[in-house]
Structure formats: structure tokens, C-alpha cells
Enzyme design. Structure first.
Site, PDB file in Angstrom:
ATOM      1  CG  HIS A   1      -0.420   0.065   2.531  1.00  0.00           C
ATOM      2  ND1 HIS A   1       0.371  -0.926   3.069  1.00  0.00           N
ATOM      3  CD2 HIS A   1      -0.510   1.021   3.501  1.00  0.00           C
ATOM      4  CE1 HIS A   1       0.719  -0.594   4.299  1.00  0.00           C
ATOM      5  NE2 HIS A   1       0.207   0.590   4.588  1.00  0.00           N
TER       6      HIS A   1
ATOM      7  CG  HIS B   1       0.068   4.321   4.723  1.00  0.00           C
ATOM      8  ND1 HIS B   1      -0.644   3.552   5.603  1.00  0.00           N
ATOM      9  CD2 HIS B   1      -0.777   5.300   4.296  1.00  0.00           C
ATOM     10  CE1 HIS B   1      -1.871   4.059   5.728  1.00  0.00           C
ATOM     11  NE2 HIS B   1      -1.971   5.114   4.942  1.00  0.00           N
TER      12      HIS B   1
ATOM     13  CG  ASP C   1       4.738   2.904   7.395  1.00  0.00           C
ATOM     14  OD1 ASP C   1       3.830   3.379   6.682  1.00  0.00           O
ATOM     15  OD2 ASP C   1       4.554   1.962   8.189  1.00  0.00           O
ATOM     16  CG  HIS C   2       4.173  -0.085   4.352  1.00  0.00           C
ATOM     17  ND1 HIS C   2       4.101  -1.386   4.770  1.00  0.00           N
ATOM     18  CD2 HIS C   2       3.689   0.661   5.378  1.00  0.00           C
ATOM     19  CE1 HIS C   2       3.591  -1.441   5.992  1.00  0.00           C
ATOM     20  NE2 HIS C   2       3.323  -0.199   6.382  1.00  0.00           N
TER      21      HIS C   2
ATOM     22  CG  HIS D   1      -3.976   0.006   6.811  1.00  0.00           C
ATOM     23  ND1 HIS D   1      -3.897   0.538   8.083  1.00  0.00           N
ATOM     24  CD2 HIS D   1      -2.837   0.403   6.177  1.00  0.00           C
ATOM     25  CE1 HIS D   1      -2.764   1.230   8.194  1.00  0.00           C
ATOM     26  NE2 HIS D   1      -2.109   1.168   7.052  1.00  0.00           N
TER      27      HIS D   1
ATOM     28  CG  ASP E   1       0.534  -1.489   7.760  1.00  0.00           C
ATOM     29  OD1 ASP E   1       1.449  -2.319   7.942  1.00  0.00           O
ATOM     30  OD2 ASP E   1       0.712  -0.257   7.766  1.00  0.00           O
TER      31      ASP E   1
ATOM     32  CG  HIS F   1       3.924  -1.902  11.315  1.00  0.00           C
ATOM     33  ND1 HIS F   1       4.700  -0.786  11.525  1.00  0.00           N
ATOM     34  CD2 HIS F   1       3.168  -1.644  10.232  1.00  0.00           C
ATOM     35  CE1 HIS F   1       4.417   0.123  10.590  1.00  0.00           C
ATOM     36  NE2 HIS F   1       3.488  -0.373   9.782  1.00  0.00           N
TER      37      HIS F   1
HETATM   38 FE    FE Z   1       2.611   0.694   8.111  1.00  0.00          FE
HETATM   39 ZN    ZN Z   2       0.059   1.573   6.565  1.00  0.00          ZN
END
Ligand code: FE
Ligand code: ZN
Length: 258
Positions: free
Chosen positions: A55, A57, A59-60, A117, A136, A174
Site C-alpha cells: 500500500h 503509506h 513507511d512501506h 487499512h 498492514d 510491523h
Molecule cells: Fe505501516
Molecule cells: Zn500503513
């Protein structure tokens, strides 16, 4: 046979390196940052062919521009995230959707749409390896927050993942397991499998070791978000007659406040 390696990055993200020794194919899932991935690839003397993104985001996906520049890897990303992942090149990269099958080395990678998410979230299931990369969506003892989706969508996504073979190894994005365990025990305190697992998790984290991957089988027995039909959990919530989605929504709302 695909080798999978965990790379902990930032505070609690996991990046996963994939390697097919038979063909020399190299991949990475959800690289939130580039530097540790490039350093590890250099250690291993490996290039990079594929970047899989669950996805949009940051942080990915944050490592994408630098990884592409350094390695020339192609990206597989959700069609639903078109236009919102910096660094995608529409000519070379592959936009995927439900039912698509990518080939990684000698293995088939099935694309499963798992919104909830985020609306574009996808998961990658390597059927021949019993391995799932679910970003996530499903976590060890938990599930992702509902940023863009409804409880019904997330419940549908979790049900899809829960129906995969029980031996499937679940590589989630995570390391949230210890706090997830505290919440799980608050709603399912008499579950012997969960009590045992809670103790194992505290021990692993005490030694700084990962709790990922988990398995579908273990999640079905211990993750409250997959156990919305459990009579004990329903009784505790006072929701004996509620629908699966209503129970899921209540659990998710309680976790948000926990
Ligand atoms: Fe994440
Ligand atoms: Zn995420």
C-alpha cells in the site's frame, strides 16, 4: 524454494527480502527506507529485480526512488494506488489487482485485494511457499487501523486471508505483537492458546527477537479480530446476537481506545 529474510527498519517496520536461488531472482517487500536494504543486498552480493508494495503509506514505500535508481528494479503496486506512490514509472512498473499472478523466480505470486487499512491495499500470497505478505491488514494478534475503509471491508479482507491454508506463514508489516497481545488478552483472557502465546511473545521481545512470521493457524486460534464468532469474546462484549461485522467493528473501536 524462496528464501525470505526479515529486515527490521525504523521503529517497528519490517522489510522482507526474497530470493529464489534457482533463478537468482531477488525481491523486496515494502521498503520504507532504502539504505538498510541496499546495505544488506551489498553484503549478500545481490541485485534487485522486484519491489512489491502492499500500500501507498510512506513507511512501506519511502525507499522506492533510491532503490530503483541504485538497482533498476521493477515495482508491482496496487492499481488502486495509482497516482499516489512517489517514484512509480507507469511504463516499466506493474499495476496489479485481485486475481493477478506475478512470477517470481519459479514461484507464482497471487495478488489479493485487501482493502480496509487503505482502499488500495493488496496482499501477496506465494502459494507454493505457503507465504503471505499482508502489509498492514493482518498483524500477529491484531489488524491494521481503518484509515480509509469500513469495518465491513476490513472484515472481508481478513476473512479472505483467514481462508488461506493454515500452514501459511504470515509476514506482516510491523512488530506490534506485544501491545496487540495485551489487547487480545483483555477480550479473550481465558483462551489457553493465547495465554501461552502471550508468554512466548514477552520472552521473544525481551530478547529483542521478532515475533514475525506468524501462521494463519496460530492467528485463527489466538487473534481476536479473526475470532468474532467465539462465544467467550461475544459474551464479554455483550454481543451474543450481533453480526460478525458488528463484533469486528466493536473490537476495532476498543483497540483504537486501548
Ligand atoms: Fe505501516
Ligand atoms: Zn500503513
Amino acid at each position: 524454494m524462496i528464501e525470505i529474510e526479515l529486515l527490521p527498519v525504523m521503529s517497528d517496520n519490517y522489510v522482507f527480502l526474497m530470493f529464489d536461488p534457482a533463478t537468482g531472482t531477488s525481491g523486496v517487500v515494502d521498503p520504507g527506507v532504502a539504505e538498510p536494504v541496499l546495505a544488506r543486498l551489498a553484503d549478500l552480493g545481490r541485485g534487485l529485480d522486484w519491489i512489491l508494495l502492499t500500500h501507498h503509506h510512506a513507511d512501506h514505500t519511502g525507499g522506492l526512488p533510491a532503490l530503483r535508481r541504485e538497482t533498476g528494479a521493477r515495482v508491482a503496486y496496487s492499481r488502486g494506488d495509482t497516482g499516489r506512490i512517489p517514484g512509480i514509472e507507469s511504463g516499466t512498473d506493474v499495476a496489479v489487482a485481485e486475481g493477478d499472478v506475478l512470477t517470481f523466480g519459479e514461484e507464482a505470486v497471487h495478488v489479493l485485494e485487501t482493502p480496509g487499512h487503505t482502499r488500495g491495499h493488496v496482499s501477496f500470497w506465494i502459494s507454493g511457499e505457503d507465504a503471505l505478505f499482508c502489509g498492514d491488514t493482518l498483524f500477529a494478534l491484531g489488524c491494521g487501523r481503518l484509515f480509509e475503509g469500513t469495518p465491513g471491508q476490513m472484515w472481508g479482507s481478513l476473512s479472505k486471508l483467514a481462508a488461506l491454508p493454515p500452514a501459511t506463514r504470515v509476514y506482516c508489516g510491523h512488530e506490534y505483537t506485544e501491545s496487540n497481545a495485551r489487547f487480545a488478552l483483555s477480550v479473550d483472557p481465558e483462551n489457553p492458546d493465547l495465554l501461552r502465546r502471550g508468554a512466548e511473545i514477552r520472552e521473544l521481545r525481551g530478547r529483542g527477537e521478532p515475533t514475525v512470521p506468524t501462521t494463519i493457524d496460530l492467528e485463527l486460534r489466538t487473534n481476536p479480530f479473526l475470532r468474532v464468532n467465539d462465544p467467550g469474546i461475544r459474551r464479554r462484549l455483550g454481543m451474543e446476537e450481533a453480526s460478525e461485522i458488528e463484533v469486528f467493528a466493536e473490537l476495532r473501536a476498543r483497540k483504537d481506545r486501548f
